[in-house]
Design an enzyme around this catalytic site. Structure first.
Site, PDB file in Angstrom:
ATOM      1  N   LYS A  91       0.686  -1.255   0.043  1.00 14.36           N
ATOM      2  CA  LYS A  91      -0.022   0.125   0.166  1.00 14.36           C
ATOM      3  C   LYS A  91       0.888   1.457   0.091  1.00 14.36           C
ATOM      4  O   LYS A  91       0.659   2.289  -0.737  1.00 14.36           O
ATOM      5  CB  LYS A  91      -0.953   0.099   1.337  1.00 14.36           C
ATOM      6  CG  LYS A  91      -1.925  -1.148   0.969  1.00 14.36           C
ATOM      7  CD  LYS A  91      -2.665  -1.205   2.430  1.00 14.36           C
ATOM      8  CE  LYS A  91      -3.559  -2.604   2.215  1.00 14.36           C
ATOM      9  NZ  LYS A  91      -4.451  -2.771   3.632  1.00 14.36           N
ATOM     10  N   GLN A  96      -4.101  -1.064   9.722  1.00 16.46           N
ATOM     11  CA  GLN A  96      -4.237  -2.362   9.268  1.00 16.46           C
ATOM     12  C   GLN A  96      -4.806  -3.573  10.258  1.00 16.46           C
ATOM     13  O   GLN A  96      -4.363  -3.562  11.474  1.00 16.46           O
ATOM     14  CB  GLN A  96      -2.543  -2.861   8.904  1.00 16.46           C
ATOM     15  CG  GLN A  96      -2.357  -4.314   8.173  1.00 16.46           C
ATOM     16  CD  GLN A  96      -3.332  -4.434   6.729  1.00 16.46           C
ATOM     17  OE1 GLN A  96      -3.032  -3.467   5.812  1.00 16.46           O
ATOM     18  NE2 GLN A  96      -3.904  -5.372   6.459  1.00 16.46           N
ATOM     19  N   ASP A 108     -10.897   2.892   4.510  1.00 18.75           N
ATOM     20  CA  ASP A 108     -11.104   1.644   4.612  1.00 18.75           C
ATOM     21  C   ASP A 108     -12.580   1.606   4.520  1.00 18.75           C
ATOM     22  O   ASP A 108     -12.954   0.586   4.220  1.00 18.75           O
ATOM     23  CB  ASP A 108     -10.567   1.095   5.830  1.00 18.75           C
ATOM     24  CG  ASP A 108      -9.359   0.133   5.320  1.00 18.75           C
ATOM     25  OD1 ASP A 108      -9.034  -0.042   4.116  1.00 18.75           O
ATOM     26  OD2 ASP A 108      -8.441  -0.164   6.226  1.00 18.75           O
TER      27      ASP A 108
END
Ligand code: NAD
Length: 294
Positions: A55, A99, A122
């Site tokens: 990412k 994450q 997200d």
């Protein structure tokens, strides 16, 4: 027997990311700052480290500034919440990504709730999930469902009135994807570990999407001839990355299929980049210059 169409997420990602890079360079050359994404990793889980590295690298390549926070395995909830509070208040941060999964001592739900919904690229905050339910397009759609939707649309796969069967009802993929497929007017079936007679459902699918993490779950005899098959699963078997779908067998039946790797994986990262730029545009009050990344 004709070969299925390969839904090439890697090639499409390259194209979309090139567009994003051009758009960002346009903003920068007009005097604006770059978009910024903060990526927070807690602990040393090897798979998470790989995902985070991908990412961060993808951000750099398109010209998004990435701020990487590596926190210790023993970090407690309060410490992580402090980092998030700082990132919420920073002007140069458009997106915050923590994450998952987090180590067990951390209150994962509390962490998701702490991220400002307008920086929640997200799309896991209940406000953004609620917008997905309400079909409000100003929210953030979780990156994997977003990437799959863009991939299907790019290949001209019609969803209206189609039977879309999703195997896997996880919070990150299956559930939000089912809502997004309803946006597209598909008839949606969601299967999971408690589904009786999975094959009965998968055989009815015009579009079959599997997101379970069970290698080889979807076999040739479970797929209708000509179906579109999207494999979200990522598992490691004997050192090799494999999906949920028995690619070789299912390819004899499918009309179109995603490879693993090179299908949904790159589209997920592209979805994240697109959400970050979407947040940037909103915060900087600029409009997209791209037709592919509206
Ligand atoms: P999850 O654990 O949250 O959900 C898994 C779902 O699969 C559950 O609903 C469970 O009931 C269902 N399931 C498990 N075994 C089953 C079986 N035998 N039959 C039917 N249903 C079954 O997982 P998740 O976070 O949704 O991730 C699923 C998979 O997708 C994992 O392999 C993950 O690594 C992968 N993933 C890939 C990407 C990508 O970019 N390609 C992104 C996110 C997740």
């Amino acid at each position: 027997m004709s070969e299925p169409l390969i839904l090439d997420g890697r090639a499409l990602s390259e194209k979309l990311r090139k567009e994003l890079r051009g758009e960002i360079e346009g903003y920068v050359s007009s005097g604006l700052r770059r978009p910024g994404l903060a990526v927070v990793l807690v602990g040393n889980d090897p798979a998470s480290q790989v995902y985070v590295r991908n990412k961060v690298n993808a951000c750099r390549k398109v010209g998004i500034e990435s701020l990487f926070y590596q926190l210790d395995e023993n970090t407690v909830t309060e410490e992580l919440l402090e980092v998030i509070a700082e990132l919420n208040s920073r002007e140069d941060v458009d997106g915050i990504l923590v994450q998952l999964p987090l180590p067990s001592q951390i209150d994962q739900r509390g962490v998701i709730l702490a991220i400002h919904p307008e920086k929640d690229v997200d799309g896991f905050h209940p406000e953004n999930m609620g917008k997905l339910v309400a079909h409000a397009e100003d929210g953030f759609i979780p990156c994997t469902p977003l990437g799959i939707d863009i991939l299907l649309s790019h290949y001209g796969i019609e969803l209206e009135g189609k039977d879309v069967v999703i195997v896997g009802a996880g919070f990150i993929v299956g559930r939000p994807l089912s809502l997004l497929m309803l946006w597209r007017n598909a008839t949606v079936t969601v299967c999971h570990i408690h589904t009786r007679d999975l094959k009965k459902h998968t055989l009815s699918a015009d579009v079959l999407i599997s997101a379970t993490g069970v290698p080889g779950l979807i076999k040739e005899d479970m797929v209708k001839k000509g179906a579109v098959v999207v494999d979200v699963g990522i598992s490691k078997v004997e050192g090799k990355i494999v999906g949920d779908v028995d690619f070789e067998g299912v390819s004899r039946k499918a009309g179109a299929i995603t490879p693993v790797p090179g299908g949904v994986g790159p589209m997920t990262v592209t979805g994240l980049l697109m959400n970050t730029v979407k947040s940037y545009r909103k915060r900087m009050k600029v409009h997209s210059t791209s037709t592919m990344n509206p």
